[in-house]
Design an enzyme around this catalytic site. Structure first.
Site, PDB file in Angstrom:
ATOM      1  N   ASP A  79       0.814  -1.226   0.000  1.00  9.26           N
ATOM      2  CA  ASP A  79       0.000   0.000   0.000  1.00  9.26           C
ATOM      3  C   ASP A  79       0.843   1.269   0.000  1.00  9.26           C
ATOM      4  O   ASP A  79       2.012   1.266   0.370  1.00  9.26           O
ATOM      5  CB  ASP A  79      -0.934   0.017   1.215  1.00  9.26           C
ATOM      6  CG  ASP A  79      -0.182   0.008   2.538  1.00  9.26           C
ATOM      7  OD1 ASP A  79       0.806  -0.748   2.653  1.00  9.26           O
ATOM      8  OD2 ASP A  79      -0.563   0.765   3.444  1.00  9.26           O
ATOM      9  N   GLU A 146       0.291  -1.392   5.473  1.00 10.70           N
ATOM     10  CA  GLU A 146       1.341  -1.022   6.434  1.00 10.70           C
ATOM     11  C   GLU A 146       1.061   0.360   6.981  1.00 10.70           C
ATOM     12  O   GLU A 146       1.238   0.643   8.169  1.00 10.70           O
ATOM     13  CB  GLU A 146       2.711  -1.045   5.730  1.00 10.70           C
ATOM     14  CG  GLU A 146       3.897  -0.841   6.658  1.00 10.70           C
ATOM     15  CD  GLU A 146       4.348   0.609   6.806  1.00 10.70           C
ATOM     16  OE1 GLU A 146       5.153   0.890   7.697  1.00 10.70           O
ATOM     17  OE2 GLU A 146       3.897   1.482   6.037  1.00 10.70           O
TER      18      GLU A 146
HETATM   19 ZN   LIG Z   1       6.713   2.449   3.867  1.00 10.67          ZN
END
Ligand SMILES: [Zn+2]
Length: 483
Positions: A79, A146
């Site tokens: 992401d 993340e």
């Molecule tokens: Zn990163």
């Protein structure tokens, strides 16, 4: 404007990065990019798997003769953060990122570029595609989400990865190895408030603003003020000289931010008002001097306000102020070996009074789990003295730096041979995926490195072209030397 990334080296890495730019992949929207990777891996006849949250693992067999070498995991997150300038038309669910070259940098037109962590993903793909590379058994782990919750790492199963060496490709300074991060855990305090039966007539709003705040981990060592602590100190000092009744006390908004603003409403008799204001201003002047360098915009605002809530009893008021003053805040200890690294800290983050309850949140961090628990012990002890309830939910794990780790020693040698200079070795006082993955795979030797990226998470994000090539050469050399 030069938008042709195909001229950049290493060609294969940039080819994959260009493809990633065309696939929207903001946090929570990683499906299409995951499919893209799965399709490529199938085309290259590589073993793949995807878990329930969407993490993808691709396995590439060792080069002939290297089957016995230790398994290596390359890891990157799928992401990206979606931020754009207000004057830019861009739909992060549909539109491709418009990248362009400016000098030695690649940037995006008015949006985040997603070099964090698109370059890492592209590097993994370039390694997976190239049959001529030399390496032992390889796994590439692509995690989801993340940026907003470390969800992919948290939900990763304990029996997916086979390798014992993990190279995380999500760092932002070429030539720097990250070898540790902080674990974190909160304390949630609930103080029951008792209120008087008589409403107040004359009320005053006391407000502290203008503080810089910042990240409760990365900025905790900068000597910045805490608005909640400042306000509690003003009220404690004034209460010795004047009578007033607190009605409410609020401030701070996020667990992971140093509180920038705090405000209290107090009831005061007309003939005491002047004295109260003088006391507050006097203590504020002292505070202002103490913070003259780190908090030049610190401001105290006093103004009349209409208020309908009942004031706190003397006992509740004293307990609330004493509690806020006593709870720890700031750096607790520095790392004994890594210069400048905060080892343990705690942030008095939020105070919120409403009706019969005051809610206080403290957020603590440490790269040593027992030290993290020790801070929470202090918080618990303070709460016990104050006779209030505290809940301490389970936190997330630290990645404790080990300067003697075998992988680190080896990679320092490889780096020195390749570039004739020492890499920098650091750890961060914040949470990283490696901390969470490491807890699930005890004994996993991990290092994080990457190309140079500036202003990630903002529309000014840019990646340095030269550093991508150095990062790539170092990655390939590392894979060879580990095989
Ligand atoms: Zn990163």
């Amino acid at each position: 404007m030069n938008t042709d990334l195909s001229s950049l080296k290493p060609e294969k890495l940039w080819k994959h990065f260009s493809a990633i730019l065309t696939i929207p992949h903001g946090s929570g929207n990683e499906k299409a990019l995951a499919s893209h990777i799965l399709n490529l891996a199938k085309k290259w006849n590589l073993e793949t798997l995807q878990d329930k949250v969407g993490n993808v693992v691709v396995r590439k067999p060792a080069s002939p003769g290297k089957e016995k070498a230790p398994g290596v995991v390359l890891q990157a997150h799928l992401d990206m953060v979606c931020e754009k300038n207000s004057d830019v038309q861009h739909d992060f669910l549909k539109d491709p990122i418009q990248a362009y070259i400016e000098g030695d940098w690649v940037k995006a037109r008015g949006t985040t570029l997603g070099a964090d962590n698109g370059i890492g993903v592209a590097a993994c793909l370039a390694v997976l595609e190239d049959k001529s590379l030399l390496h032992g058994p390889l796994e590439c782990l692509f995690t989801v989400d993340e940026e907003t919750g470390l969800t992919g790492a948290f939900k990763l199963k304990k029996d997916i990865l086979k390798g014992k060496l993990l190279l995380n490709l999500d760092s932002e300074d070429e030539g720097t190895f990250t070898i540790g991060c902080a674990g974190g855990a909160d304390s949630e305090i609930n103080l029951l408030l008792e209120r008087k039966r008589k409403k107040a007539k004359n009320c005053l709003l006391i407000k502290i603003t203008g503080l810089r705040g910042g990240h409760s981990g990365l900025d905790i060592n900068l000597g910045r003020g805490n608005a909640l602590k400042s306000l509690a100190r003003l009220l404690f000092r004034a209460s010795a000289e004047t009578r007033f009744e607190i009605i409410s006390f609020n401030g701070g908004s996020k667990r992971n931010a140093i509180p920038r603003e705090a405000w209290a409403v107090v009831a005061v008799e007309k003939d005491e008002e002047r004295s109260l204001k003088n006391q507050l201003r006097k203590e504020f002047q002292a505070l202002k001097f103490e913070y003259r360098v780190t908090e030049p915009d610190l401001t105290l605002d006093l103004r009349p306000i209409a208020e309908s809530e009942f004031p706190l009893t003397v006992e509740s008021q004293t307990r609330l102020i004493n509690l806020i003053l006593s709870l720890p805040h700031g750096v607790i200890s520095m790392h004994p070996e890594i210069a400048g690294l905060v080892e343990t800290s705690t942030n008095l983050a939020i105070v919120n009074t409403e009706g019969k309850q005051a809610r206080i949140i403290c957020s603590s961090r440490s790269s040593v789990m027992s030290a993290l628990e020790a801070v929470r012990l202090v918080i618990r002890a303070v709460c016990q003295l104050a006779g209030v309830r505290v809940v301490q939910p389970e936190g997330y794990p630290a990645w404790t730096p080990n300067l003697k780790a075998e992988l680190l020693q080896k990679m320092i040698e490889i780096y020195k041979n390749l570039f004739q200079k020492e890499p920098e070795v650091k750890a961060v006082h914040a949470g990283l995926e490696c901390g969470i993955i490491g807890e699930k795979y005890p004994g996993m030797d991990m290092i994080s490195f990457g190309p140079t990226i500036r202003n990630p998470h903002s529309p000014d994000e840019r990646v340095q072209i030269g550093s991508v090539e150095r990062f790539w050469n170092f990655l390939l050399e590392t894979l060879i030397r580990l095989s």
